[in-house]
Design a protein around this motif. Structure first.
Motif, PDB file in Angstrom:
ATOM      1  N   VAL A 161       1.019  -1.121  -0.115  1.00  0.00           N
ATOM      2  CA  VAL A 161      -0.189   0.043   0.429  1.00  0.00           C
ATOM      3  C   VAL A 161       0.789   1.352   0.001  1.00  0.00           C
ATOM      4  CG1 VAL A 161      -1.640   1.356   1.223  1.00  0.00           C
ATOM      5  CG2 VAL A 161      -2.321  -0.954   1.761  1.00  0.00           C
ATOM      6  N   CYS A 194      -1.015   6.802  -0.596  1.00  0.00           N
ATOM      7  CA  CYS A 194      -2.253   6.629  -0.068  1.00  0.00           C
ATOM      8  C   CYS A 194      -2.750   7.857   1.186  1.00  0.00           C
ATOM      9  CB  CYS A 194      -3.200   5.441   0.504  1.00  0.00           C
ATOM     10  SG  CYS A 194      -2.774   3.785  -0.714  1.00  0.00           S
ATOM     11  N   ILE A 203      -8.153   2.787   3.653  1.00  0.00           N
ATOM     12  CA  ILE A 203      -7.773   1.150   2.806  1.00  0.00           C
ATOM     13  C   ILE A 203      -8.341  -0.040   3.221  1.00  0.00           C
ATOM     14  CG2 ILE A 203      -6.181  -0.092   1.305  1.00  0.00           C
ATOM     15  CD1 ILE A 203      -6.631   2.345   0.403  1.00  0.00           C
ATOM     16  N   ILE A 239       3.442  -1.108   3.940  1.00  0.00           N
ATOM     17  CA  ILE A 239       2.703   0.065   3.865  1.00  0.00           C
ATOM     18  C   ILE A 239       3.463   1.251   3.827  1.00  0.00           C
ATOM     19  CG2 ILE A 239       0.873   1.760   5.173  1.00  0.00           C
ATOM     20  CD1 ILE A 239      -0.660  -0.870   6.838  1.00  0.00           C
ATOM     21  N   CYS A 243       2.178   6.856   3.575  1.00  0.00           N
ATOM     22  CA  CYS A 243       0.357   7.477   3.570  1.00  0.00           C
ATOM     23  C   CYS A 243       0.561   8.215   5.004  1.00  0.00           C
ATOM     24  CB  CYS A 243      -0.538   5.595   3.903  1.00  0.00           C
ATOM     25  SG  CYS A 243      -0.185   4.275   1.823  1.00  0.00           S
ATOM     26  N   ILE A 260      -5.997   1.911   7.771  1.00  0.00           N
ATOM     27  CA  ILE A 260      -6.050   1.066   6.975  1.00  0.00           C
ATOM     28  C   ILE A 260      -6.035  -0.458   7.400  1.00  0.00           C
ATOM     29  CG2 ILE A 260      -3.454   0.023   5.137  1.00  0.00           C
ATOM     30  CD1 ILE A 260      -2.720   1.839   5.054  1.00  0.00           C
ATOM     31  N   VAL A 293      -3.694   2.617  11.662  1.00  0.00           N
ATOM     32  CA  VAL A 293      -3.481   0.862  10.664  1.00  0.00           C
ATOM     33  C   VAL A 293      -3.936   0.323  11.670  1.00  0.00           C
ATOM     34  CG1 VAL A 293      -1.779  -0.024   9.958  1.00  0.00           C
ATOM     35  CG2 VAL A 293      -1.535   2.365  10.177  1.00  0.00           C
TER      36      VAL A 293
END
Length: 582
Positions: free
Chosen positions: A336, A339, A344, A355, A358, A363, A382
């Motif tokens: 990922v 973003c 997500i 990740i 971001c 997420i 997260v």
């Protein structure tokens, strides 16, 4: 670092050694998830440092190294020794190794295979490929200065810089990284083979040989084709071990012969990768990025899935929601990247996840059986169910964790919080079982912090800071933990049995949850009994729902105050709303 051993010369004609038609690839996992920022594991001369380890445990009866022996030999703490074994287990190429399937309490005693451990420790000297510089460096600087009091001495690439670039072309592509890793292995191949080899007594020439079993352990670092660890055994691709009788041990092969063959194979693979990179940079249609194993988040950049070994990319999602289930994914790894201002959901069983870069996002990762790495993120929530997680160079993030191993914090972190896992979806328990995560074990609050400086990047760092410890995370206040509700978009397709969070909440958080639930029930009861017209009741219920949802996403300080006010003075709120209607 000492120069690698000079390549040996073989008496045979190298041109007679057949080169496989399949391209040799480096295994990404050790380089992406297996590098630790422990200074004592960065050896100036890996051969000299690791030879005593090889000599001490080389006998057939002691081919495995446990935590205590490793800590004593390398002069590291027991916590770091345990971390080495757990990290090695997460990137091993053989799923049948006892360390991979070991229960958490058995890791220390089972230990690691000596040859895998040697390879793991050797590549701790690897330097990652730096991101390409942004063409408009001035524009980047005015968004996020490269140095500031907040950043300290390490600020390679912030999420806001990634927003400005808005493209992965400024980050190393998968092909760039593969070429960099193959070049590293090419340079150090002679040293690596010497550490895996055995000495033949009484032989004057070519006394170092490699057994077929020893050669198979190179599968920790390299593989042929696109099927990853589930493909043909590495030895079957080598002309000197292929078609060996399974009932008879294959004869050992001189190291010089193995070295020559691998050098030619690596050179051939590097040439092929370089041609693809050049074609892509020149805009040739044949040079499209062959690493994308799932359509990018942006519909305009959708690409086909070439292979199962390539990770799935979720990239550039902005101001929207993005959902993927297991049936949508073509790979067991997800990245990922870049973003922002989005939510997500990756609700699937995975092996690895990254990740990166971001900001201002939520997420949710389903179940990750090997490792998760979160890096260069900012103001991100997260939610992760995973075997292990590593967090590096993040700012003002909250991590809701269901993890079987201690969360690892490295690099230049600031103002991070951790909390217990706080959500579920219908297939979560099935996914946890599939990837081997034990929901009764959650070590979310046992953070392990190591060096703030990453010796694997190519940046230069100020002297005297190499031993500084990364900033750890604080525990989220129990009163601030709420259940994160995942919408059931696929109700007709859902076949899972999970009805609640499978990770038990600690007592303090459970007490807070029960108190909030009780307050909410009292408010509902009060609304039912309040002498209000039906349309006023609906308006009040709608207002409560809107503010509570806003609070869940952490977007408004006013909404947090409002919800707390509701819980404390519910009758006053009803009075205010009723009075406003008069």
């Amino acid at each position: 670092m000492a120069d690698p051993i000079e390549p040996s010369t073989s008496s045979s004609d190298p041109n007679s050694i057949p080169i496989p038609t399949a391209i040799l690839h480096p295994r990404r996992e050790p380089f992406e998830h297996g590098l630790l920022t422990i200074q004592k594991l960065i050896f100036n001369d890996p051969v000299q440092a690791l030879t005593p380890l090889k000599q001490k445990f080389a006998s057939p009866s002691t081919q495995r190294v446990d935590s205590a022996a490793l800590a004593e030999l390398l002069q590291i703490s027991f916590d770091h020794s345990r971390l080495v074994l757990e990290t090695l287990a997460s990137v091993l190429h053989s799923e049948s190794d006892p360390l991979v399937t070991a229960l958490p309490d058995d890791v220390d005693s089972i230990g690691a295979d000596l040859r895998d451990l040697i390879l793991f420790l050797y590549i701790q000297s690897y330097k990652r490929l730096l991101p390409r510089s942004h063409k408009d460096s001035a524009a980047v600087a005015d968004v996020w200065p490269s140095m500031s009091a907040f950043d300290g001495y390490l600020s390679a690439l912030s999420p806001l810089q990634l927003v400005r670039s808005n493209s992965r072309r400024y980050m190393p592509s998968q092909a760039d990284e593969e070429a960099h890793q193959l070049s590293y292995l090419q340079k150090h191949l002679a040293n690596i083979l010497s550490l895996l080899s055995e000495h033949v007594e009484g032989e004057s020439e070519e006394s170092l040989v490699l057994t077929m079993e020893g050669f198979e352990h190179l599968g920790f670092l390299i593989q042929f084709g696109d099927k990853g660890s589930g493909g043909v055994p590495l030895s079957q691709a080598a002309p000197f071990f292929a078609n060996s009788d399974p009932d008879m041990p294959a004869a050992p092969v001189p190291v010089s012969q193995v070295h020559d063959w691998l050098l030619q194979t690596i050179a051939s693979s590097l040439e092929s990768i370089t041609e693809k990179v050049s074609a892509k940079e020149n805009g040739s249609p044949s040079g499209s990025d062959q690493d994308i194993a799932m359509a990018d988040a942006s519909p305009s950049s959708a690409k086909a899935s070439p292979s199962a070994r390539s990770p799935c990319f979720v990239e550039g999602v902005s101001k929207s929601s993005y959902v993927k289930q297991a049936s949508d994914l073509k790979s067991s790894s997800v990245k990922v990247i870049n973003c922002h201002d989005s939510t997500i959901y990756i609700l699937a069983p995975l092996r690895y996840a990254i990740i990166y870069g971001c900001s201002d996002a939520t997420i949710v990762l389903g179940a990750v059986g090997k490792a998760v790495r979160v890096e260069h993120c900012e103001r991100v929530h997260v939610i992760i169910a995973a075997k292990r997680v590593c967090i590096a160079n993040c700012r003002e993030c909250v991590f809701f964790l269901g993890v079987n191993q201690r969360p690892l914090f490295v690099g230049d972190n600031h103002k991070l919080q951790v909390a217990p896992y706080n959500t579920y979806y219908s297939q979560l328990e099935e996914h946890l079982t599939e990837v081997g995560i034990v929901s009764t074990i959650n070590r979310w609050d046992e953070a392990l912090s190591i060096s703030v400086i990453d010796p694997h990047d190519s940046l230069s760092h100020p002297a005297g800071v190499s031993d500084a410890q990364s900033e750890s995370a604080t525990c989220l206040d129990p009163d601030q933990l709420t259940n994160f509700l995942i919408p059931n978009w696929f109700e007709n397709e859902s076949t899972g049995s999970t009805k609640d969070n499978p990770f038990p909440l600690p007592d303090a958080y459970m007490t807070s949850q029960q108190r909030n639930q009780k307050n909410l029930s009292e408010i509902k009861q009060m609304l039912r009994e309040a002498p209000l017209e039906e349309n006023w009741k609906r308006e009040l219920s709608s207002a409560l729902h809107v503010y509570f949802k806003d609070w869940l996403y952490g977007k408004s300080i006013i909404s947090i105050f409002f919800v707390k006010f509701i819980f404390t003075f519910p009758y006053v709120v009803v009075f205010i709303i009723v009075y406003s209607r008069l």
